[in-house]
Design a protein around this motif. Sequence first.
Motif, PDB file in Angstrom:
ATOM      1  N   GLY A  89      25.276  27.231 -51.217  1.00  0.00           N
ATOM      2  CA  GLY A  89      25.805  27.674 -52.510  1.00  0.00           C
ATOM      3  C   GLY A  89      27.271  27.367 -52.775  1.00  0.00           C
ATOM      4  O   GLY A  89      27.819  27.839 -53.779  1.00  0.00           O
TER       5      GLY A  89
ATOM      6  N   ASN B 293       9.375  37.449 -56.048  1.00  0.00           N
ATOM      7  CA  ASN B 293      10.211  38.495 -55.453  1.00  0.00           C
ATOM      8  C   ASN B 293       9.377  39.376 -54.534  1.00  0.00           C
ATOM      9  O   ASN B 293       8.161  39.468 -54.686  1.00  0.00           O
ATOM     10  CB  ASN B 293      10.848  39.339 -56.567  1.00  0.00           C
ATOM     11  N   ARG B 294      10.053  40.046 -53.594  1.00  0.00           N
ATOM     12  CA  ARG B 294       9.310  40.915 -52.657  1.00  0.00           C
ATOM     13  C   ARG B 294       8.773  42.163 -53.355  1.00  0.00           C
ATOM     14  O   ARG B 294       7.795  42.751 -52.926  1.00  0.00           O
ATOM     15  CB  ARG B 294      10.184  41.309 -51.462  1.00  0.00           C
ATOM     16  N   SER B 295       9.447  42.596 -54.426  1.00  0.00           N
ATOM     17  CA  SER B 295       9.020  43.821 -55.117  1.00  0.00           C
ATOM     18  C   SER B 295       8.935  43.557 -56.620  1.00  0.00           C
ATOM     19  O   SER B 295       9.345  42.493 -57.094  1.00  0.00           O
ATOM     20  CB  SER B 295      10.036  44.931 -54.867  1.00  0.00           C
TER      21      SER B 295
ATOM     22  N   ALA C  41      14.901  38.223 -57.641  1.00  0.00           N
ATOM     23  CA  ALA C  41      14.847  38.621 -59.053  1.00  0.00           C
ATOM     24  C   ALA C  41      16.074  39.457 -59.425  1.00  0.00           C
ATOM     25  O   ALA C  41      16.035  40.244 -60.360  1.00  0.00           O
ATOM     26  CB  ALA C  41      13.563  39.399 -59.318  1.00  0.00           C
ATOM     27  N   GLY C  42      17.167  39.277 -58.680  1.00  0.00           N
ATOM     28  CA  GLY C  42      18.385  40.034 -58.952  1.00  0.00           C
ATOM     29  C   GLY C  42      19.236  39.368 -60.033  1.00  0.00           C
ATOM     30  O   GLY C  42      18.756  38.518 -60.785  1.00  0.00           O
ATOM     31  N   GLY C  43      20.507  39.766 -60.079  1.00  0.00           N
ATOM     32  CA  GLY C  43      21.409  39.265 -61.114  1.00  0.00           C
ATOM     33  C   GLY C  43      21.553  37.748 -61.094  1.00  0.00           C
ATOM     34  O   GLY C  43      21.562  37.094 -62.148  1.00  0.00           O
ATOM     35  N   THR C  44      21.653  37.172 -59.914  1.00  0.00           N
ATOM     36  CA  THR C  44      21.832  35.718 -59.807  1.00  0.00           C
ATOM     37  C   THR C  44      20.568  35.004 -60.271  1.00  0.00           C
ATOM     38  O   THR C  44      20.646  33.970 -60.957  1.00  0.00           O
ATOM     39  CB  THR C  44      22.157  35.349 -58.345  1.00  0.00           C
TER      40      THR C  44
ATOM     41  N   CYS D 298      21.731  30.040 -52.553  1.00  0.00           N
ATOM     42  CA  CYS D 298      22.948  30.526 -53.231  1.00  0.00           C
ATOM     43  C   CYS D 298      23.980  31.019 -52.229  1.00  0.00           C
ATOM     44  O   CYS D 298      25.175  31.060 -52.523  1.00  0.00           O
ATOM     45  CB  CYS D 298      22.610  31.653 -54.199  1.00  0.00           C
ATOM     46  N   ILE D 299      23.532  31.408 -51.036  1.00  0.00           N
ATOM     47  CA  ILE D 299      24.454  31.822 -49.974  1.00  0.00           C
ATOM     48  C   ILE D 299      25.227  30.583 -49.530  1.00  0.00           C
ATOM     49  O   ILE D 299      24.661  29.499 -49.450  1.00  0.00           O
ATOM     50  CB  ILE D 299      23.656  32.435 -48.798  1.00  0.00           C
TER      51      ILE D 299
ATOM     52  N   ASN E 268      10.703  45.057 -58.742  1.00  0.00           N
ATOM     53  CA  ASN E 268      12.018  45.334 -59.351  1.00  0.00           C
ATOM     54  C   ASN E 268      12.452  44.156 -60.214  1.00  0.00           C
ATOM     55  O   ASN E 268      12.457  43.026 -59.756  1.00  0.00           O
ATOM     56  CB  ASN E 268      13.115  45.475 -58.274  1.00  0.00           C
TER      57      ASN E 268
ATOM     58  N   LEU F 267      29.425  28.187 -56.346  1.00  0.00           N
ATOM     59  CA  LEU F 267      30.622  29.039 -56.402  1.00  0.00           C
ATOM     60  C   LEU F 267      31.804  28.244 -56.974  1.00  0.00           C
ATOM     61  O   LEU F 267      32.570  28.738 -57.811  1.00  0.00           O
ATOM     62  CB  LEU F 267      30.943  29.538 -54.989  1.00  0.00           C
TER      63      LEU F 267
ATOM     64  N   PRO G  26      13.619  34.740 -46.939  1.00  0.00           N
ATOM     65  CA  PRO G  26      13.467  35.463 -48.200  1.00  0.00           C
ATOM     66  C   PRO G  26      12.017  35.787 -48.564  1.00  0.00           C
ATOM     67  O   PRO G  26      11.771  36.518 -49.535  1.00  0.00           O
ATOM     68  CB  PRO G  26      14.080  34.511 -49.226  1.00  0.00           C
TER      69      PRO G  26
ATOM     70  N   SER H 231      17.650  32.877 -54.081  1.00  0.00           N
ATOM     71  CA  SER H 231      18.696  33.683 -54.723  1.00  0.00           C
ATOM     72  C   SER H 231      18.606  35.131 -54.245  1.00  0.00           C
ATOM     73  O   SER H 231      19.160  36.026 -54.883  1.00  0.00           O
ATOM     74  CB  SER H 231      18.587  33.614 -56.247  1.00  0.00           C
ATOM     75  N   THR H 232      17.906  35.356 -53.122  1.00  0.00           N
ATOM     76  CA  THR H 232      17.905  36.706 -52.546  1.00  0.00           C
ATOM     77  C   THR H 232      19.114  36.810 -51.613  1.00  0.00           C
ATOM     78  O   THR H 232      19.761  35.806 -51.306  1.00  0.00           O
ATOM     79  CB  THR H 232      16.635  36.990 -51.706  1.00  0.00           C
ATOM     80  N   SER H 233      19.371  38.026 -51.127  1.00  0.00           N
ATOM     81  CA  SER H 233      20.451  38.152 -50.148  1.00  0.00           C
ATOM     82  C   SER H 233      19.922  38.073 -48.716  1.00  0.00           C
ATOM     83  O   SER H 233      20.682  38.288 -47.779  1.00  0.00           O
ATOM     84  CB  SER H 233      21.254  39.425 -50.401  1.00  0.00           C
TER      85      SER H 233
HETATM   86  P1  NDP Z   1      21.014  41.354 -56.207  1.00  0.00           P
HETATM   87  O1  NDP Z   1      21.300  42.535 -55.319  1.00  0.00           O
HETATM   88  O2  NDP Z   1      21.122  41.506 -57.672  1.00  0.00           O
HETATM   89  O3  NDP Z   1      19.514  40.821 -55.880  1.00  0.00           O
HETATM   90  C1  NDP Z   1      19.090  40.650 -54.565  1.00  0.00           C
HETATM   91  C2  NDP Z   1      17.684  40.042 -54.565  1.00  0.00           C
HETATM   92  O4  NDP Z   1      17.369  39.743 -53.207  1.00  0.00           O
HETATM   93  C3  NDP Z   1      16.604  40.976 -55.079  1.00  0.00           C
HETATM   94  O5  NDP Z   1      15.615  40.194 -55.722  1.00  0.00           O
HETATM   95  C4  NDP Z   1      16.046  41.587 -53.782  1.00  0.00           C
HETATM   96  O6  NDP Z   1      14.694  41.995 -53.895  1.00  0.00           O
HETATM   97  C5  NDP Z   1      16.121  40.387 -52.875  1.00  0.00           C
HETATM   98  N1  NDP Z   1      16.226  40.713 -51.444  1.00  0.00           N
HETATM   99  C6  NDP Z   1      17.214  41.397 -50.815  1.00  0.00           C
HETATM  100  N2  NDP Z   1      16.963  41.447 -49.487  1.00  0.00           N
HETATM  101  C7  NDP Z   1      15.808  40.777 -49.282  1.00  0.00           C
HETATM  102  C8  NDP Z   1      15.025  40.497 -48.121  1.00  0.00           C
HETATM  103  N3  NDP Z   1      15.396  40.903 -46.916  1.00  0.00           N
HETATM  104  N4  NDP Z   1      13.886  39.777 -48.273  1.00  0.00           N
HETATM  105  C9  NDP Z   1      13.516  39.336 -49.496  1.00  0.00           C
HETATM  106  N5  NDP Z   1      14.191  39.585 -50.631  1.00  0.00           N
HETATM  107  C10 NDP Z   1      15.324  40.301 -50.532  1.00  0.00           C
HETATM  108  O7  NDP Z   1      21.967  40.188 -55.649  1.00  0.00           O
HETATM  109  P2  NDP Z   1      22.597  38.962 -56.446  1.00  0.00           P
HETATM  110  O8  NDP Z   1      21.552  38.342 -57.309  1.00  0.00           O
HETATM  111  O9  NDP Z   1      23.873  39.373 -57.059  1.00  0.00           O
HETATM  112  O10 NDP Z   1      22.973  37.962 -55.248  1.00  0.00           O
HETATM  113  C11 NDP Z   1      21.965  37.327 -54.493  1.00  0.00           C
HETATM  114  C12 NDP Z   1      22.551  36.323 -53.506  1.00  0.00           C
HETATM  115  O11 NDP Z   1      23.197  35.270 -54.197  1.00  0.00           O
HETATM  116  C13 NDP Z   1      23.587  36.931 -52.550  1.00  0.00           C
HETATM  117  O12 NDP Z   1      23.321  36.431 -51.256  1.00  0.00           O
HETATM  118  C14 NDP Z   1      24.900  36.396 -53.063  1.00  0.00           C
HETATM  119  O13 NDP Z   1      25.827  36.242 -52.005  1.00  0.00           O
HETATM  120  C15 NDP Z   1      24.498  35.042 -53.650  1.00  0.00           C
HETATM  121  N6  NDP Z   1      25.375  34.575 -54.742  1.00  0.00           N
HETATM  122  C16 NDP Z   1      25.969  33.351 -54.678  1.00  0.00           C
HETATM  123  C17 NDP Z   1      26.741  32.872 -55.712  1.00  0.00           C
HETATM  124  C18 NDP Z   1      27.390  31.531 -55.602  1.00  0.00           C
HETATM  125  O14 NDP Z   1      28.192  31.198 -56.486  1.00  0.00           O
HETATM  126  N7  NDP Z   1      27.082  30.726 -54.617  1.00  0.00           N
HETATM  127  C19 NDP Z   1      26.968  33.654 -56.927  1.00  0.00           C
HETATM  128  C20 NDP Z   1      26.304  34.940 -56.918  1.00  0.00           C
HETATM  129  C21 NDP Z   1      25.540  35.371 -55.857  1.00  0.00           C
HETATM  130  P3  NDP Z   1      14.299  43.445 -54.533  1.00  0.00           P
HETATM  131  O15 NDP Z   1      14.376  43.237 -56.033  1.00  0.00           O
HETATM  132  O16 NDP Z   1      12.912  43.676 -54.057  1.00  0.00           O
HETATM  133  O17 NDP Z   1      15.289  44.434 -54.018  1.00  0.00           O
END
Ligand code: NDP
Length: 263
Positions: free
Chosen positions: A228, A143-145, A121-124, A206-207, A147, A232, A187, A176-178
């Motif tokens: 991903g 999402n895990r949380s 649920a992050g920016g991506t 997305c990775i 947030n 990109l 994820p 789309s998590t990291s």
């Molecule tokens: P954000 O930090 O905004 O969001 C990260 C998300 O991942 C949150 O929802 C977070 O949950 C969740 N998360 C993190 N760690 C874990 C875990 N161990 N288990 C489960 N959920 C987890 O990151 P972005 O959205 O900016 O980027 C996300 C991914 O996308 C990255 O890996 C980045 O490399 C990739 N990316 C790829 C692009 C491409 O063009 N291919 C472009 C942009 C990003 P919580 O909310 O609970 O913290």
Amino acid sequence: MEKFVIFGNPVVHSKSPQMQNAGLNHINYNGVYEKHHLEDGSKIKETFLKNGYSGANITVPHKEVAFINADTVKGLAQKIKAVNTYKLVDGKIEAYNTDAPGFLKAIESFGEVKNVLLLGAGGTAKAIAIALQEKNIKVTVLNRSENNLKFFIENNIQAYTWAEFEPEIYDLVVNSTSAGLKDELLPAPKELLEPILKNASFAFDCIYGKITPFLALAKQNGCQIKDGEDMLLYQGVLAFELFTGHKSDNTVIEAMRKGLKGE
Ligand code: NDP
């Protein structure tokens, strides 16, 4: 000579310069694309203008602050409230989000998709969810949380934490998590993910540049998988078109792909 840039923190590992410079060289454009480590995102506008840049990409963690500092925000970025591209037009900053259409272009190779489960649920995730919603493709966020779940609910997108989630059948599952980026984590819990992947046809992460635990599990469960790299690439191609005004044909796209891969 025009100057283009990527702003980020950190930015040292960004592959955008090698990808964008390959495109600029391919069309003999009188321009160069560089990296700029930006510590304080609130200075993005003055840094962009002071350095005489014609265009910029913006990466983590500055996409939201870049949105706030733009003079005009175009297209889906207005809803996503985050931008990854700046273009200088008559001394003003026009801002775009090319991650969203870049994602849609990347999943075209799967064929028709109707129902997507989006992990994270992050920016991506915000860009991807809004892009899918615009295409009338059903999307559910997990999402895990809690947030950031508010953003999706306010945009009429169903969004859940693991604890409260009741899965349906999805054609495509997107990570789309990291999780999997710098670790070997899934994820979401395996017992939750595995039955979902068994019933799905496609999985996208997305990775890029590696088979993450998510993609490995999806493959084991019969999904067609994709990392991903194309996302990109296509977000970059769309930014390149905005920067240069040059419609990119396959030769430009392939030159940029080679640049991205360092070939
Ligand atoms: P954000 O930090 O905004 O969001 C990260 C998300 O991942 C949150 O929802 C977070 O949950 C969740 N998360 C993190 N760690 C874990 C875990 N161990 N288990 C489960 N959920 C987890 O990151 P972005 O959205 O900016 O980027 C996300 C991914 O996308 C990255 O890996 C980045 O490399 C990739 N990316 C790829 C692009 C491409 O063009 N291919 C472009 C942009 C990003 P919580 O909310 O609970 O913290």
